[in-house]
Design an enzyme around this catalytic site. Structure first.
Site, PDB file in Angstrom:
ATOM      1  N   CYS A   2       0.823  -1.213   0.000  1.00  0.00           N
ATOM      2  CA  CYS A   2       0.000   0.000   0.000  1.00  0.00           C
ATOM      3  C   CYS A   2       0.855   1.260   0.000  1.00  0.00           C
ATOM      4  O   CYS A   2       1.954   1.279   0.548  1.00  0.00           O
ATOM      5  CB  CYS A   2      -0.868   0.025   1.243  1.00  0.00           C
ATOM      6  SG  CYS A   2      -1.818  -1.466   1.467  1.00  0.00           S
ATOM      7  N   ARG A  27       4.851   0.499  -6.239  1.00  0.00           N
ATOM      8  CA  ARG A  27       4.865  -0.316  -5.023  1.00  0.00           C
ATOM      9  C   ARG A  27       3.943  -1.530  -5.161  1.00  0.00           C
ATOM     10  O   ARG A  27       4.062  -2.467  -4.387  1.00  0.00           O
ATOM     11  CB  ARG A  27       4.413   0.526  -3.820  1.00  0.00           C
ATOM     12  CG  ARG A  27       5.359   1.645  -3.474  1.00  0.00           C
ATOM     13  CD  ARG A  27       4.729   2.583  -2.459  1.00  0.00           C
ATOM     14  NE  ARG A  27       4.509   1.947  -1.180  1.00  0.00           N
ATOM     15  CZ  ARG A  27       5.377   1.923  -0.185  1.00  0.00           C
ATOM     16  NH1 ARG A  27       6.540   2.522  -0.321  1.00  0.00           N
ATOM     17  NH2 ARG A  27       5.099   1.341   0.948  1.00  0.00           N
ATOM     18  N   TRP A  75      -2.897  -2.701  -1.611  1.00  0.00           N
ATOM     19  CA  TRP A  75      -2.457  -4.029  -2.049  1.00  0.00           C
ATOM     20  C   TRP A  75      -3.161  -4.990  -1.096  1.00  0.00           C
ATOM     21  O   TRP A  75      -2.848  -5.060   0.094  1.00  0.00           O
ATOM     22  CB  TRP A  75      -0.947  -4.116  -1.919  1.00  0.00           C
ATOM     23  CG  TRP A  75      -0.334  -5.329  -2.518  1.00  0.00           C
ATOM     24  CD1 TRP A  75      -0.048  -5.538  -3.833  1.00  0.00           C
ATOM     25  CD2 TRP A  75       0.109  -6.499  -1.834  1.00  0.00           C
ATOM     26  NE1 TRP A  75       0.533  -6.767  -4.001  1.00  0.00           N
ATOM     27  CE2 TRP A  75       0.651  -7.383  -2.794  1.00  0.00           C
ATOM     28  CE3 TRP A  75       0.101  -6.907  -0.493  1.00  0.00           C
ATOM     29  CZ2 TRP A  75       1.166  -8.624  -2.465  1.00  0.00           C
ATOM     30  CZ3 TRP A  75       0.624  -8.146  -0.162  1.00  0.00           C
ATOM     31  CH2 TRP A  75       1.146  -8.992  -1.145  1.00  0.00           C
ATOM     32  N   ASN A 101      -1.438   1.432   5.930  1.00  0.00           N
ATOM     33  CA  ASN A 101      -0.526   0.456   5.330  1.00  0.00           C
ATOM     34  C   ASN A 101      -0.074  -0.463   6.460  1.00  0.00           C
ATOM     35  O   ASN A 101       0.297   0.014   7.526  1.00  0.00           O
ATOM     36  CB  ASN A 101       0.678   1.178   4.715  1.00  0.00           C
ATOM     37  CG  ASN A 101       1.659   0.221   4.056  1.00  0.00           C
ATOM     38  OD1 ASN A 101       1.360  -0.968   3.886  1.00  0.00           O
ATOM     39  ND2 ASN A 101       2.814   0.733   3.681  1.00  0.00           N
ATOM     40  N   GLY A 102      -0.127  -1.768   6.243  1.00  0.00           N
ATOM     41  CA  GLY A 102       0.282  -2.708   7.289  1.00  0.00           C
ATOM     42  C   GLY A 102      -0.852  -3.656   7.610  1.00  0.00           C
ATOM     43  O   GLY A 102      -1.792  -3.822   6.822  1.00  0.00           O
ATOM     44  N   GLU A 481      18.802 -15.869  -8.806  1.00  0.00           N
ATOM     45  CA  GLU A 481      18.273 -14.544  -9.133  1.00  0.00           C
ATOM     46  C   GLU A 481      17.766 -14.493 -10.581  1.00  0.00           C
ATOM     47  O   GLU A 481      16.716 -13.907 -10.858  1.00  0.00           O
ATOM     48  CB  GLU A 481      19.360 -13.487  -8.888  1.00  0.00           C
ATOM     49  CG  GLU A 481      18.987 -12.080  -9.285  1.00  0.00           C
ATOM     50  CD  GLU A 481      17.771 -11.509  -8.575  1.00  0.00           C
ATOM     51  OE1 GLU A 481      17.242 -12.153  -7.647  1.00  0.00           O
ATOM     52  OE2 GLU A 481      17.331 -10.423  -8.980  1.00  0.00           O
ATOM     53  N   LYS A 485      13.981 -13.462 -11.521  1.00  0.00           N
ATOM     54  CA  LYS A 485      13.732 -12.308 -12.398  1.00  0.00           C
ATOM     55  C   LYS A 485      12.763 -12.692 -13.508  1.00  0.00           C
ATOM     56  O   LYS A 485      11.808 -11.976 -13.783  1.00  0.00           O
ATOM     57  CB  LYS A 485      15.075 -11.853 -12.970  1.00  0.00           C
ATOM     58  CG  LYS A 485      15.231 -10.433 -13.292  1.00  0.00           C
ATOM     59  CD  LYS A 485      15.348  -9.461 -12.146  1.00  0.00           C
ATOM     60  CE  LYS A 485      14.943  -9.890 -10.810  1.00  0.00           C
ATOM     61  NZ  LYS A 485      14.710  -9.058  -9.751  1.00  0.00           N
ATOM     62  N   GLU A 488       9.136 -13.383 -12.114  1.00  0.00           N
ATOM     63  CA  GLU A 488       8.317 -12.283 -11.614  1.00  0.00           C
ATOM     64  C   GLU A 488       7.852 -11.345 -12.710  1.00  0.00           C
ATOM     65  O   GLU A 488       6.774 -10.783 -12.598  1.00  0.00           O
ATOM     66  CB  GLU A 488       8.970 -11.532 -10.445  1.00  0.00           C
ATOM     67  CG  GLU A 488      10.232 -10.806 -10.728  1.00  0.00           C
ATOM     68  CD  GLU A 488      10.803 -10.130  -9.476  1.00  0.00           C
ATOM     69  OE1 GLU A 488      10.092  -9.901  -8.498  1.00  0.00           O
ATOM     70  OE2 GLU A 488      12.013  -9.825  -9.499  1.00  0.00           O
ATOM     71  N   HIS A 504      19.417 -35.821  -9.495  1.00  0.00           N
ATOM     72  CA  HIS A 504      18.868 -36.483  -8.300  1.00  0.00           C
ATOM     73  C   HIS A 504      17.352 -36.392  -8.268  1.00  0.00           C
ATOM     74  O   HIS A 504      16.736 -36.484  -7.207  1.00  0.00           O
ATOM     75  CB  HIS A 504      19.501 -35.904  -7.039  1.00  0.00           C
ATOM     76  CG  HIS A 504      20.975 -36.182  -6.966  1.00  0.00           C
ATOM     77  ND1 HIS A 504      21.477 -37.423  -6.658  1.00  0.00           N
ATOM     78  CD2 HIS A 504      22.043 -35.403  -7.235  1.00  0.00           C
ATOM     79  CE1 HIS A 504      22.805 -37.391  -6.704  1.00  0.00           C
ATOM     80  NE2 HIS A 504      23.176 -36.178  -7.068  1.00  0.00           N
ATOM     81  N   LYS A 603       6.505  -3.703  -4.583  1.00  0.00           N
ATOM     82  CA  LYS A 603       7.904  -3.315  -4.545  1.00  0.00           C
ATOM     83  C   LYS A 603       8.475  -3.464  -3.148  1.00  0.00           C
ATOM     84  O   LYS A 603       9.570  -3.957  -2.943  1.00  0.00           O
ATOM     85  CB  LYS A 603       8.043  -1.870  -5.035  1.00  0.00           C
ATOM     86  CG  LYS A 603       9.477  -1.338  -5.007  1.00  0.00           C
ATOM     87  CD  LYS A 603      10.339  -2.062  -6.029  1.00  0.00           C
ATOM     88  CE  LYS A 603      11.773  -1.582  -6.048  1.00  0.00           C
ATOM     89  NZ  LYS A 603      12.628  -2.523  -6.781  1.00  0.00           N
TER      90      LYS A 603
HETATM   91  C1  AGP Z   1      12.939  -8.429  -6.418  1.00  0.00           C
HETATM   92  O1  AGP Z   1      12.873  -8.397  -7.784  1.00  0.00           O
HETATM   93  C2  AGP Z   1      11.750  -8.741  -5.733  1.00  0.00           C
HETATM   94  N1  AGP Z   1      10.633  -8.075  -6.233  1.00  0.00           N
HETATM   95  C3  AGP Z   1      11.804  -9.033  -4.256  1.00  0.00           C
HETATM   96  O2  AGP Z   1      12.224 -10.357  -4.184  1.00  0.00           O
HETATM   97  C4  AGP Z   1      12.668  -8.186  -3.323  1.00  0.00           C
HETATM   98  O3  AGP Z   1      14.024  -8.380  -3.603  1.00  0.00           O
HETATM   99  C5  AGP Z   1      12.356  -8.555  -1.854  1.00  0.00           C
HETATM  100  O4  AGP Z   1      11.011  -8.303  -1.598  1.00  0.00           O
HETATM  101  C6  AGP Z   1      13.226  -7.822  -0.866  1.00  0.00           C
HETATM  102  O5  AGP Z   1      13.043  -6.445  -0.935  1.00  0.00           O
HETATM  103  P1  AGP Z   1      14.057  -5.454  -0.235  1.00  0.00           P
HETATM  104  O6  AGP Z   1      15.373  -5.603  -0.928  1.00  0.00           O
HETATM  105  O7  AGP Z   1      13.457  -4.093  -0.453  1.00  0.00           O
HETATM  106  O8  AGP Z   1      14.142  -5.835   1.204  1.00  0.00           O
END
Ligand code: AGP
Length: 608
Positions: A2, A27, A75, A101-102, A481, A485, A488, A504, A603
């Site tokens: 949010c 976000r 969100w 937010n939260g 990673e 990437k 997502e 395995h 985000k």
């Molecule tokens: C990254 O592409 C992601 N969207 C996500 O995994 C992110 O790295 C994770 O939520 C951690 O966020 P931060 O680095 O702001 O703590």
């Protein structure tokens, strides 16, 4: 997650609120709303889906003349992303409007209590209890009503409140969820993050957990949870509007990929002086380092993957055991952490709820915490004993790119620094690594030059519905990673596997036409990787091989090759990740995905 915005001043609030919400779209959200004081009333508008719906509904805010209001992008956590559940939530008599937010963890008993007292609920959210609590405790004194309400809440929250009986006044509350106050001239603001404020002011005030502020156009007063006034000096934000905008690129993700030579340079250059690694802000003596028995790295998502890379450099150079653990797991274990543990916390946003909780848990057990963070003065930065900023600049795309590579760069600097303090690195190795680190921006630029080749490969392979990334050693850490990437932003199923582990069990999934991206840049294990590539080829896989420049052997087995600029093996994942980010980007583009705001993602994950 949010986004919250609040404005009080002399001009109409609604257009300003909508603009602030637009800047926080990255976000992640699924509904939006605003509430504005209009005379003695509060008028609200809410819409599910994209912000454009809310803009259309309010004629870009022109329907509202009031000069004080709050806004929100939601969100969904409690209740579907419908208009009813969108914020702001109003008290039954329309006296209060609230954005949040939260998560209010005890909302269920509060809801029952309030319903028993005759309050009617119009949403399924946890937030609505706040509006009714404010109403219940209000006797004309807004500050007291806020304090009594907040005392009833458990969980994490940043709140924005307007009250119809207090024209021109906003209340902002922070507890374990980000909220920043913006100081203007004849107007003041609050927001979940600075990107919403920098078009208006670069003077900000950070609230600490448990504090709240009352804002009017002329004044901001901060209080602690007992109601005592708190004096807090403002901070200055250096980020410019330009830095937070697309600058001609189709997407923030592409812009941020392209910015990596510069971002990595910003992360390393101030820390390299006359061939030495100088980490300002970090004061770890040899005696203190010798007292460290183990290092724990904790983070989430890509930041965790950066930690997985960093572990190789720290263990190899410092010879201290390193454990890397996702924060959401670490926080609920009974970890073996004490004053002999060095904790490294990694976060781009500095506001990730799980990472903050894990950090608090480890600190409670006596660990010294070094934070590697991008956002200055964020919660993690302020909780840490030492902070190493990544200086990557604002990262807007939900999928992190320059956030990750700068984290790896800073972790490597830290590894070299600690190894040197401990006297465990030879002058030759030290010099070679410093040289390699210094050359990283140029290596990143050469990796970016692969852009059109990767675009072609993405066009060739974007229809694969499921694929594998395999690698060994640092290549494996990079696979984690690369796979995330792709997932997502393109929504394709992909898995990262240690190449030797494939046989395995998971090799059962390798079939005719399955795309396997084989990261084979770690040349000490290149021959082993070639055997693994043969194994998947024998089962019909198509292989995109990623190898170091000049290593033509990869094409004896792979269908296509991507050549990564050579660098010290410990630094490999930085240039190696860039073509992987580009691949994810172009596959997502081919598949028509919403690249900067992928579905279901946020985000900054500020809830558990
Ligand atoms: C990254 O592409 C992601 N969207 C996500 O995994 C992110 O790295 C994770 O939520 C951690 O966020 P931060 O680095 O702001 O703590």
């Amino acid at each position: 997650m949010c986004g919250i915005i609040g404005f009080t001043g002399a001009k109409p609030a609604a257009p300003m609120l909508l603009e602030g919400l637009r800047r926080m779209e990255y976000r992640g959200y699924d509904s939006a709303g605003i509430a504005v004081q209009e005379g003695t009333q509060i008028r609200a508008a809410r819409a599910s889906g994209r912000l454009e719906h809310l803009c259309a509904m309010t004629h870009d805010g022109a329907d509202y003349a009031g000069t004080c209001g709050i806004g929100h992008t939601r969100w969904a956590t409690h209740g579907a992303p419908t208009e009813c559940n969108a914020h702001p939530h109003l008290s039954n008599d329309g006296l209060f409007a609230v954005v949040h937010n939260g998560i209010i963890e005890n909302y269920q008993p509060l809801r029952e209590e309030l319903m028993a007292k005759g309050y009617t609920f119009h949403s399924e959210t946890d937030t609505e209890v706040v509006a009714h609590l404010l109403d219940m405790y209000y006797d004309g004194n807004l500050k007291n009503a806020v304090m009594k309400t907040v005392a009833r809440l458990e969980g994490s929250y940043s709140l924005g409140v307007v009250c119809a009986e207090h024209p021109g006044e906003l209340v902002a509350v922070r507890y374990a969820s980000p909220l920043i106050l913006g100081v203007g001239v004849g107007e003041n603001y609050f927001a979940s993050d600075v990107t919403a404020l920098i078009g208006h002011t670069r003077t900000v005030i950070y609230l600490d957990d448990g504090e709240f502020a009352v804002l009017s156009p002329e004044k901001i007063t901060i209080y602690d949870c007992t109601g005592a006034e708190v004096k807090r000096a403002p901070s200055h934000i250096d980020w410019t509007m330009e830095a937070a905008e697309k600058g001609g690129y189709a997407h923030f993700m592409l812009k941020e990929i392209m910015e990596q030579p510069h971002a990595v340079k910003s992360a390393i250059e101030p820390r390299l002086k006359d061939g030495r690694v100088v980490l300002g802000g970090l004061d770890l003596s040899r005696a203190q380092l010798e007292d460290i028995h183990s290092i724990v790295i904790t983070a989430c998502g890509s930041a965790y993957h950066a930690g997985c890379v960093g572990r190789y450099a720290i263990e190899e150079l410092c010879r201290i055991p390193v454990q890397v653990e996702v924060a959401s797991e670490l926080r609920y274990r009974n970890p073996l952490i004490d004053e002999h543990t060095l904790l490294i916390v990694i976060s781009q946003s500095g506001e990730t709820a799980d990472t903050i909780a894990a950090m608090k848990e480890c600190k409670k057990r006596g660990a010294r915490a070094i934070a590697i963070v991008n956002v200055v003065d964020s919660t993690i930065a302020r909780l840490a004993d030492d902070v190493l900023y990544t200086w990557a600049g604002p990262e807007i795309a939900v999928a992190t790119t320059k956030g990750y590579t700068t984290q790896v760069a800073v972790l490597t600097l830290l590894a070299v620094y600690m190894a040197d303090q401990l006297g465990r690195i030879s002058p030759e190795r030290y010099a070679a690594l410093v040289e390699g680190i210094t050359a990283l921006p140029e290596r990143c630029q050469r990796a970016i030059d692969l852009n059109s080749h990767i675009d072609r490969l993405a066009r060739k392979y974007h229809k694969n519905s499921s694929l594998f990334f395999i690698g060994r050693n640092l290549d494996y850490a990079a696979c984690l990673e690369a796979s995330l990437k792709l997932k997502e932003v393109s929504y394709l199923h992909s898995e990262a596997y240690a190449a030797g582990e494939l046989k395995h069990g998971t090799i059962a999934l390798i079939e005719e036409g399955r795309l396997v991206v084989a990261l084979a840049c770690y040349e000490a294990l290149f021959d082993k990787m070639m055997s693994n590539i043969k194994e998947v080829k024998a089962r019909g896989a198509r292989v995109m091989g990623v190898a170091l420049e000049g290593n033509r052997r990869i094409l004896t087995e792979a269908d296509d090759a991507v050549y990564v600029p050579r660098t010290d093996p410990l630094l490999l994942p930085i240039p190696e990740m860039i073509p992987m980010q580009l691949f994810a980007y172009y596959v997502a583009k081919e598949n028509g995905c919403d690249i900067d705001k992928p579905k279901n993602l946020a985000k900054s994950v500020t809830v558990e």
